[in-house]
Design a protein around this motif. Structure first.
Motif, PDB file in Angstrom:
ATOM      1  N   GLY A  77       0.865  -1.176   0.130  1.00 31.56           N
ATOM      2  CA  GLY A  77      -0.111  -0.095  -0.033  1.00 31.56           C
ATOM      3  C   GLY A  77       0.825   1.261   0.049  1.00 31.56           C
ATOM      4  O   GLY A  77       0.473   2.418   0.070  1.00 31.56           O
ATOM      5  N   ALA A  78       2.032   0.806  -0.166  1.00 31.02           N
ATOM      6  CA  ALA A  78       3.152   2.394   0.018  1.00 31.02           C
ATOM      7  C   ALA A  78       3.090   3.000  -1.617  1.00 31.02           C
ATOM      8  O   ALA A  78       3.724   4.041  -1.585  1.00 31.02           O
ATOM      9  CB  ALA A  78       4.499   1.835   0.351  1.00 31.02           C
ATOM     10  N   ALA A  79       2.677   2.366  -2.541  1.00 33.20           N
ATOM     11  CA  ALA A  79       2.632   2.940  -3.995  1.00 33.20           C
ATOM     12  C   ALA A  79       1.156   2.576  -4.270  1.00 33.20           C
ATOM     13  O   ALA A  79       0.589   1.497  -4.097  1.00 33.20           O
ATOM     14  CB  ALA A  79       3.593   2.355  -4.649  1.00 33.20           C
ATOM     15  N   ALA A  80       0.533   3.534  -5.050  1.00 32.95           N
ATOM     16  CA  ALA A  80      -0.826   3.206  -5.721  1.00 32.95           C
ATOM     17  C   ALA A  80      -0.741   2.659  -7.159  1.00 32.95           C
ATOM     18  O   ALA A  80      -1.577   1.907  -7.405  1.00 32.95           O
ATOM     19  CB  ALA A  80      -1.374   4.622  -5.558  1.00 32.95           C
ATOM     20  N   ARG A  81       0.255   3.004  -7.648  1.00 34.64           N
ATOM     21  CA  ARG A  81       0.401   2.566  -9.115  1.00 34.64           C
ATOM     22  C   ARG A  81       2.102   2.218  -9.434  1.00 34.64           C
ATOM     23  O   ARG A  81       2.800   3.170  -8.777  1.00 34.64           O
ATOM     24  CB  ARG A  81      -0.364   3.462  -9.952  1.00 34.64           C
ATOM     25  N   VAL A  82       2.487   1.364 -10.076  1.00 32.53           N
ATOM     26  CA  VAL A  82       3.723   1.409 -10.700  1.00 32.53           C
ATOM     27  C   VAL A  82       3.933   1.573 -12.274  1.00 32.53           C
ATOM     28  O   VAL A  82       3.233   0.765 -12.926  1.00 32.53           O
ATOM     29  CB  VAL A  82       4.327   0.016 -10.041  1.00 32.53           C
ATOM     30  N   THR A  83       5.113   2.247 -12.477  1.00 31.29           N
ATOM     31  CA  THR A  83       5.355   2.045 -13.862  1.00 31.29           C
ATOM     32  C   THR A  83       6.850   1.711 -13.751  1.00 31.29           C
ATOM     33  O   THR A  83       7.698   2.442 -13.313  1.00 31.29           O
ATOM     34  CB  THR A  83       5.200   3.477 -14.714  1.00 31.29           C
ATOM     35  N   GLY A  84       7.402   0.546 -14.504  1.00 32.92           N
ATOM     36  CA  GLY A  84       8.582   0.397 -14.259  1.00 32.92           C
ATOM     37  C   GLY A  84       9.516   0.312 -15.767  1.00 32.92           C
ATOM     38  O   GLY A  84       8.764  -0.055 -16.570  1.00 32.92           O
ATOM     39  N   MET A  85      10.685   0.514 -15.802  1.00 38.04           N
ATOM     40  CA  MET A  85      11.327   0.585 -16.948  1.00 38.04           C
ATOM     41  C   MET A  85      12.663   0.032 -16.754  1.00 38.04           C
ATOM     42  O   MET A  85      13.327   0.336 -15.541  1.00 38.04           O
ATOM     43  CB  MET A  85      11.614   2.039 -17.365  1.00 38.04           C
ATOM     44  N   ASP A  86      13.345  -0.865 -17.653  1.00 36.22           N
ATOM     45  CA  ASP A  86      14.593  -1.336 -17.659  1.00 36.22           C
ATOM     46  C   ASP A  86      15.055  -1.836 -19.003  1.00 36.22           C
ATOM     47  O   ASP A  86      14.250  -2.220 -19.729  1.00 36.22           O
ATOM     48  CB  ASP A  86      14.345  -2.546 -16.672  1.00 36.22           C
ATOM     49  N   TYR A  87      16.373  -1.822 -18.884  1.00 37.53           N
ATOM     50  CA  TYR A  87      16.830  -2.170 -20.492  1.00 37.53           C
ATOM     51  C   TYR A  87      16.767  -3.524 -20.879  1.00 37.53           C
ATOM     52  O   TYR A  87      16.859  -3.956 -21.760  1.00 37.53           O
ATOM     53  CB  TYR A  87      18.537  -1.588 -20.357  1.00 37.53           C
ATOM     54  N   GLU A  88      16.951  -4.389 -19.526  1.00 38.22           N
ATOM     55  CA  GLU A  88      16.893  -5.920 -20.170  1.00 38.22           C
ATOM     56  C   GLU A  88      15.425  -6.521 -20.221  1.00 38.22           C
ATOM     57  O   GLU A  88      14.770  -6.392 -19.223  1.00 38.22           O
ATOM     58  CB  GLU A  88      17.852  -6.561 -18.988  1.00 38.22           C
ATOM     59  N   GLU A  89      15.120  -6.723 -21.363  1.00 42.52           N
ATOM     60  CA  GLU A  89      14.032  -7.397 -21.798  1.00 42.52           C
ATOM     61  C   GLU A  89      13.689  -8.563 -20.830  1.00 42.52           C
ATOM     62  O   GLU A  89      12.355  -8.653 -20.373  1.00 42.52           O
ATOM     63  CB  GLU A  89      13.845  -7.749 -23.032  1.00 42.52           C
ATOM     64  N   ALA A  90      14.449  -9.476 -20.500  1.00 44.99           N
ATOM     65  CA  ALA A  90      14.236 -10.713 -19.885  1.00 44.99           C
ATOM     66  C   ALA A  90      13.848 -10.307 -18.579  1.00 44.99           C
ATOM     67  O   ALA A  90      12.840 -11.103 -17.836  1.00 44.99           O
ATOM     68  CB  ALA A  90      15.241 -11.726 -19.594  1.00 44.99           C
ATOM     69  N   LYS A  91      14.110  -9.322 -17.919  1.00 45.34           N
ATOM     70  CA  LYS A  91      13.800  -8.941 -16.487  1.00 45.34           C
ATOM     71  C   LYS A  91      12.644  -8.213 -16.650  1.00 45.34           C
ATOM     72  O   LYS A  91      11.707  -8.594 -15.586  1.00 45.34           O
ATOM     73  CB  LYS A  91      15.077  -8.154 -15.978  1.00 45.34           C
ATOM     74  N   VAL A  92      12.513  -7.673 -17.462  1.00 38.43           N
ATOM     75  CA  VAL A  92      10.943  -6.904 -17.909  1.00 38.43           C
ATOM     76  C   VAL A  92      10.014  -7.860 -18.009  1.00 38.43           C
ATOM     77  O   VAL A  92       8.729  -7.683 -17.359  1.00 38.43           O
ATOM     78  CB  VAL A  92      11.118  -6.011 -18.914  1.00 38.43           C
ATOM     79  N   PRO A 103      -1.971  -2.765 -10.545  1.00 33.52           N
ATOM     80  CA  PRO A 103      -1.754  -1.565 -11.340  1.00 33.52           C
ATOM     81  C   PRO A 103      -0.294  -1.436 -11.512  1.00 33.52           C
ATOM     82  O   PRO A 103       0.339  -0.404 -10.889  1.00 33.52           O
ATOM     83  CB  PRO A 103      -2.493  -0.739 -10.345  1.00 33.52           C
ATOM     84  N   ALA A 104       0.324  -2.180 -12.323  1.00 30.53           N
ATOM     85  CA  ALA A 104       1.585  -2.067 -12.615  1.00 30.53           C
ATOM     86  C   ALA A 104       1.838  -2.286 -14.250  1.00 30.53           C
ATOM     87  O   ALA A 104       1.289  -3.167 -15.021  1.00 30.53           O
ATOM     88  CB  ALA A 104       2.397  -3.481 -11.666  1.00 30.53           C
ATOM     89  N   ASP A 105       2.849  -1.589 -14.541  1.00 26.23           N
ATOM     90  CA  ASP A 105       3.120  -1.511 -16.180  1.00 26.23           C
ATOM     91  C   ASP A 105       4.652  -1.586 -16.130  1.00 26.23           C
ATOM     92  O   ASP A 105       5.213  -0.876 -15.642  1.00 26.23           O
ATOM     93  CB  ASP A 105       2.595  -0.316 -16.960  1.00 26.23           C
ATOM     94  N   PHE A 106       5.250  -2.609 -16.835  1.00 22.82           N
ATOM     95  CA  PHE A 106       6.695  -2.578 -16.945  1.00 22.82           C
ATOM     96  C   PHE A 106       7.039  -2.684 -18.427  1.00 22.82           C
ATOM     97  O   PHE A 106       6.444  -3.387 -19.222  1.00 22.82           O
ATOM     98  CB  PHE A 106       7.196  -3.785 -16.331  1.00 22.82           C
ATOM     99  N   THR A 107       7.905  -1.923 -18.796  1.00 26.42           N
ATOM    100  CA  THR A 107       8.257  -1.672 -20.094  1.00 26.42           C
ATOM    101  C   THR A 107       9.968  -1.755 -20.409  1.00 26.42           C
ATOM    102  O   THR A 107      10.587  -1.134 -19.620  1.00 26.42           O
ATOM    103  CB  THR A 107       7.780  -0.443 -20.845  1.00 26.42           C
ATOM    104  N   ARG A 108      10.394  -2.215 -21.529  1.00 24.49           N
ATOM    105  CA  ARG A 108      11.807  -1.947 -21.845  1.00 24.49           C
ATOM    106  C   ARG A 108      12.069  -0.795 -22.376  1.00 24.49           C
ATOM    107  O   ARG A 108      11.434  -0.208 -23.128  1.00 24.49           O
ATOM    108  CB  ARG A 108      12.057  -3.086 -23.058  1.00 24.49           C
ATOM    109  N   ALA A 109      13.196  -0.006 -21.617  1.00 22.42           N
ATOM    110  CA  ALA A 109      13.892   1.219 -22.122  1.00 22.42           C
ATOM    111  C   ALA A 109      15.136   1.532 -21.738  1.00 22.42           C
ATOM    112  O   ALA A 109      15.608   0.978 -21.040  1.00 22.42           O
ATOM    113  CB  ALA A 109      12.819   2.392 -21.320  1.00 22.42           C
TER     114      ALA A 109
END
Length: 225
Positions: A77-92, A103-109
């Motif tokens: 409950g410490a975050a309401a929504r997450v947008t994650g970004m990382d270079y490594e596609e396998a981890k994403v 409510p989380a979205d992860f994308t390669r960037a």
């Protein structure tokens, strides 16, 4: 607070709930996620910060890796929504699978050039010093423009004496093993703080190395009213 010590670790049930979301991942990932959440001082420090601030709101986690810290913050409950970004596609991909239904979205960037999404809190743990020197300040600027409330960074402090020397030796050894020729040039913590303060934030830096010989500090930049 003892030198370098964050607040006490989060409840084991919370860590277990986050780790359980990786049940379909590889054996290595399952072991890594639980161990990282339990042993890394940044887990307790950032969770304590979030609770003290009344939550982080929409969290942009830059260099999120497998997403375990962001998902723990979400589940607590410490975050309401997450947008994650990382270079490594396998981890994403592992982060996406673990975050399914939340409510989380992860994308390669590539953080050298990627836009930072509008958010309440921009978080980056152990990433800035790994980027090319010329890319570090521009990324800080993008984070500062995107974050409505705060920027939170776990930084490698190059001015912590023997800790910095030890950490630098570990980084150079690791890069030699990986045959990564990139130089290690961490931006000094006062320079990071000055840049964010120049963009309307109030900064505080605290040790975040409890139980390790590393020169990690947590820099919290709160936007001025």
């Amino acid at each position: 607070m003892p030198d370098g010590a964050p607040n006490s670790l989060p409840d084991d049930r919370l860590i277990e709930a986050a780790a359980a979301r990786y049940a379909g991942a590889s054996r290595f990932t399952r072991g890594y996620v639980g161990s990282k959440l339990r042993r890394d001082p940044s887990t307790a420090a950032i969770l304590a910060l979030a609770r003290g601030a009344g939550g982080l709101g929409h969290l942009a986690d830059l260099g999120c890796g497998r997403g375990q810290l962001a998902l723990l913050l979400l589940l607590s409950g410490a975050a309401a929504r997450v947008t994650g970004m990382d270079y490594e596609e396998a981890k994403v991909a592992e982060a996406r699978a673990a975050g399914a239904g939340l409510p989380a979205d992860f994308t390669r960037a590539d953080l050298v050039s990627a836009a930072v999404p509008d958010c309440d809190t921009a978080l980056m743990v152990d990433v800035l010093y790994q980027l090319p020197e010329a890319a570090q300040a521009p990324l800080l600027d993008r984070m500062a423009r995107a974050a409505r409330r705060r920027v939170v960074l776990r930084l490698f402090d190059p001015d912590r004496g023997w800790r910095s020397a030890f950490g630098m030796a570990m980084e150079r050894a690791g890069r030699a093993i990986r045959r990564d020729g990139a130089a290690v040039r961490p931006m000094p913590v006062p320079a990071v703080a000055a840049r964010l303060e120049g963009m309307g934030f109030r900064c505080a830096a605290l040790p975040c190395w409890a139980g390790t010989p590393l020169p990690n500090v947590l820099l919290v930049a709160e936007r001025r009213a």
